[in-house]
Design a protein around this motif. Structure first.
Motif, short mmCIF file in Angstrom:
data_model
loop_
_atom_site.label_atom_id
_atom_site.label_comp_id
_atom_site.label_asym_id
_atom_site.label_seq_id
_atom_site.Cartn_x
_atom_site.Cartn_y
_atom_site.Cartn_z
N VAL A 10 -55.10 -31.46 4.45
CA VAL A 10 -55.12 -30.85 3.12
C VAL A 10 -56.17 -29.74 3.07
O VAL A 10 -55.92 -28.66 2.54
N LEU A 11 -57.35 -29.98 3.64
CA LEU A 11 -58.36 -28.93 3.67
C LEU A 11 -57.91 -27.72 4.48
O LEU A 11 -58.13 -26.57 4.07
N GLY B 72 -50.42 -39.19 0.24
CA GLY B 72 -51.19 -39.77 1.34
C GLY B 72 -52.06 -40.92 0.87
O GLY B 72 -52.20 -41.94 1.56
N THR B 73 -52.65 -40.79 -0.30
CA THR B 73 -53.47 -41.86 -0.85
C THR B 73 -52.64 -43.10 -1.15
O THR B 73 -53.05 -44.23 -0.86
N ILE C 232 -49.79 -29.16 -3.15
CA ILE C 232 -50.81 -29.68 -2.22
C ILE C 232 -51.45 -30.94 -2.79
O ILE C 232 -51.68 -31.92 -2.07
N LEU C 233 -51.72 -30.94 -4.08
CA LEU C 233 -52.27 -32.12 -4.72
C LEU C 233 -51.29 -33.29 -4.65
O LEU C 233 -51.69 -34.44 -4.44
N VAL D 80 -56.32 -41.65 6.54
CA VAL D 80 -57.10 -40.94 5.53
C VAL D 80 -57.77 -39.71 6.14
O VAL D 80 -57.78 -38.63 5.55
N VAL E 235 -49.10 -33.80 -2.26
CA VAL E 235 -49.14 -34.31 -0.89
C VAL E 235 -50.36 -35.18 -0.68
O VAL E 235 -50.30 -36.23 -0.03
N ASN E 236 -51.50 -34.77 -1.24
CA ASN E 236 -52.72 -35.56 -1.11
C ASN E 236 -52.57 -36.91 -1.82
O ASN E 236 -52.98 -37.95 -1.28
N ASN F 292 -55.09 -37.05 6.76
CA ASN F 292 -54.63 -36.49 5.50
C ASN F 292 -55.67 -35.55 4.90
O ASN F 292 -55.34 -34.44 4.47
N PHE F 293 -56.92 -35.95 4.90
CA PHE F 293 -57.99 -35.12 4.34
C PHE F 293 -58.14 -33.82 5.11
O PHE F 293 -58.23 -32.74 4.52
N THR F 294 -58.13 -33.91 6.43
CA THR F 294 -58.27 -32.71 7.26
C THR F 294 -57.08 -31.77 7.07
O THR F 294 -57.26 -30.55 6.98
#
Length: 89
Positions: free
Chosen positions: A75-76, A40-41, A33-34, A68, A36-37, A71-73
């Motif tokens: 991942v959460l 995205g960054t 998951i990290l 962004v 993937v985040n 991606n943030f939504t």
């Protein structure tokens, strides 16, 4: 001027390849998951660099901002799913 942008984009894409390695091999789901985040960054940074290369950063900043948020939504939401096994609680 383009050489600096080309070098920056090449370096970011190289680091994205290393992040993809962690995505595939990661021992735990949280490592994946990290990864993937981080991927995205890196995508957002490449979008912004392309915007500055073409002299239209205003358009690419809007696209990067939307990416962004998505991606943030995502991942959460996925972390919530991994933690509890469902989305509703």
């Amino acid at each position: 001027m383009y050489n600096m942008f080309d070098f920056a984009i090449f370096t970011i894409i190289l680091s994205a390849v290393l992040i993809l390695y962690r995505l595939v091999v990661g021992p735990f789901v949280f490592n994946r998951i990290l990864a993937v985040n981080f991927f995205g960054t890196k995508t957002v940074v490449v979008l912004l660099l392309i915007g500055f290369m073409y002299g239209r950063p205003d358009v690419f900043i809007d696209i990067a901002f939307v990416y962004v948020l998505i991606n943030f939504t995502a991942v959460l939401a996925f972390l919530k799913y991994v933690e509890s096994g469902r989305f509703d609680h």
